[in-house]
Design a protein around this motif. Sequence first.
Motif, short mmCIF file in Angstrom:
data_model
loop_
_atom_site.label_atom_id
_atom_site.label_comp_id
_atom_site.label_asym_id
_atom_site.label_seq_id
_atom_site.Cartn_x
_atom_site.Cartn_y
_atom_site.Cartn_z
N GLU A 1 0.82 -1.21 0.00
CA GLU A 1 0.00 0.00 0.00
C GLU A 1 0.86 1.26 0.00
O GLU A 1 0.58 2.22 -0.72
CB GLU A 1 -0.94 0.01 1.20
CG GLU A 1 -2.07 -0.99 1.11
CD GLU A 1 -3.01 -0.68 -0.04
OE1 GLU A 1 -3.31 0.50 -0.30
OE2 GLU A 1 -3.45 -1.65 -0.69
N VAL A 2 1.91 1.25 0.80
CA VAL A 2 2.82 2.40 0.85
C VAL A 2 3.49 2.60 -0.51
O VAL A 2 3.61 3.72 -1.00
CB VAL A 2 3.88 2.22 1.97
CG1 VAL A 2 4.98 3.26 1.88
CG2 VAL A 2 3.20 2.25 3.33
N TRP A 3 3.90 1.52 -1.13
CA TRP A 3 4.54 1.58 -2.46
C TRP A 3 3.59 2.21 -3.48
O TRP A 3 3.97 3.12 -4.21
CB TRP A 3 4.95 0.18 -2.90
CG TRP A 3 5.45 0.12 -4.30
CD1 TRP A 3 4.81 -0.38 -5.39
CD2 TRP A 3 6.71 0.61 -4.79
NE1 TRP A 3 5.58 -0.24 -6.50
CE2 TRP A 3 6.75 0.36 -6.17
CE3 TRP A 3 7.79 1.22 -4.18
CZ2 TRP A 3 7.84 0.72 -6.95
CZ3 TRP A 3 8.88 1.57 -4.96
CH2 TRP A 3 8.89 1.32 -6.33
N HIS A 4 2.34 1.75 -3.50
CA HIS A 4 1.36 2.30 -4.44
C HIS A 4 1.10 3.78 -4.17
O HIS A 4 0.99 4.58 -5.10
CB HIS A 4 0.05 1.50 -4.38
CG HIS A 4 0.17 0.14 -4.95
ND1 HIS A 4 0.31 -0.11 -6.30
CD2 HIS A 4 0.16 -1.07 -4.35
CE1 HIS A 4 0.40 -1.41 -6.51
NE2 HIS A 4 0.31 -2.02 -5.34
N TYR A 5 1.02 4.12 -2.90
CA TYR A 5 0.77 5.52 -2.56
C TYR A 5 1.95 6.41 -2.97
O TYR A 5 1.76 7.51 -3.49
CB TYR A 5 0.50 5.66 -1.06
CG TYR A 5 0.08 7.05 -0.67
CD1 TYR A 5 -1.07 7.62 -1.19
CD2 TYR A 5 0.86 7.80 0.20
CE1 TYR A 5 -1.45 8.91 -0.84
CE2 TYR A 5 0.48 9.09 0.56
CZ TYR A 5 -0.67 9.63 0.03
OH TYR A 5 -1.04 10.91 0.37
N LEU A 6 3.17 5.93 -2.77
CA LEU A 6 4.34 6.70 -3.20
C LEU A 6 4.34 6.90 -4.71
O LEU A 6 4.68 7.98 -5.21
CB LEU A 6 5.63 6.02 -2.75
CG LEU A 6 5.96 6.14 -1.27
CD1 LEU A 6 7.15 5.25 -0.93
CD2 LEU A 6 6.25 7.58 -0.90
N LYS A 7 3.98 5.86 -5.47
CA LYS A 7 3.91 5.99 -6.92
C LYS A 7 2.84 7.00 -7.32
O LYS A 7 3.03 7.81 -8.23
CB LYS A 7 3.62 4.63 -7.58
CG LYS A 7 4.72 3.61 -7.36
CD LYS A 7 6.06 4.14 -7.75
CE LYS A 7 6.51 3.61 -9.06
NZ LYS A 7 7.81 4.13 -9.47
N PHE A 8 1.70 6.97 -6.62
CA PHE A 8 0.63 7.93 -6.87
C PHE A 8 1.12 9.36 -6.61
O PHE A 8 0.90 10.26 -7.43
CB PHE A 8 -0.58 7.61 -5.97
CG PHE A 8 -1.58 8.71 -5.91
CD1 PHE A 8 -2.46 8.92 -6.96
CD2 PHE A 8 -1.67 9.52 -4.79
CE1 PHE A 8 -3.39 9.94 -6.91
CE2 PHE A 8 -2.60 10.55 -4.73
CZ PHE A 8 -3.46 10.76 -5.79
N LEU A 9 1.79 9.58 -5.49
CA LEU A 9 2.30 10.91 -5.17
C LEU A 9 3.31 11.40 -6.21
O LEU A 9 3.31 12.57 -6.58
CB LEU A 9 2.94 10.91 -3.78
CG LEU A 9 2.01 10.76 -2.60
CD1 LEU A 9 2.81 10.66 -1.30
CD2 LEU A 9 1.01 11.89 -2.52
N GLN B 1 1.38 12.46 -9.27
CA GLN B 1 0.70 13.73 -9.02
C GLN B 1 1.68 14.90 -9.11
O GLN B 1 1.37 15.93 -9.69
CB GLN B 1 0.06 13.72 -7.63
CG GLN B 1 -1.16 12.88 -7.52
CD GLN B 1 -2.30 13.40 -8.38
OE1 GLN B 1 -2.63 12.81 -9.38
NE2 GLN B 1 -2.86 14.50 -8.00
#
Length: 63
Positions: free
Chosen positions: A21-29, A32
Amino acid sequence: MSTQEMLLEEIKRQPEAVLREVWHYLKFLTRQREEDAWADVMPKREVEQEVLDILDGHEPPPR
């Protein structure tokens, strides 16, 4: 202790599901941030849709 060091220590204690989840969120950020850097020169979504409508032979909706 730096922020990076604190993050690394906390990450080491997390289960695999949280790490994903952290990995996906970092990619999203990251995405963005990249999109925001180009926001002033990229057309808005409404403009993109209007162009697609014209190319598809549809009349664009009135503004």
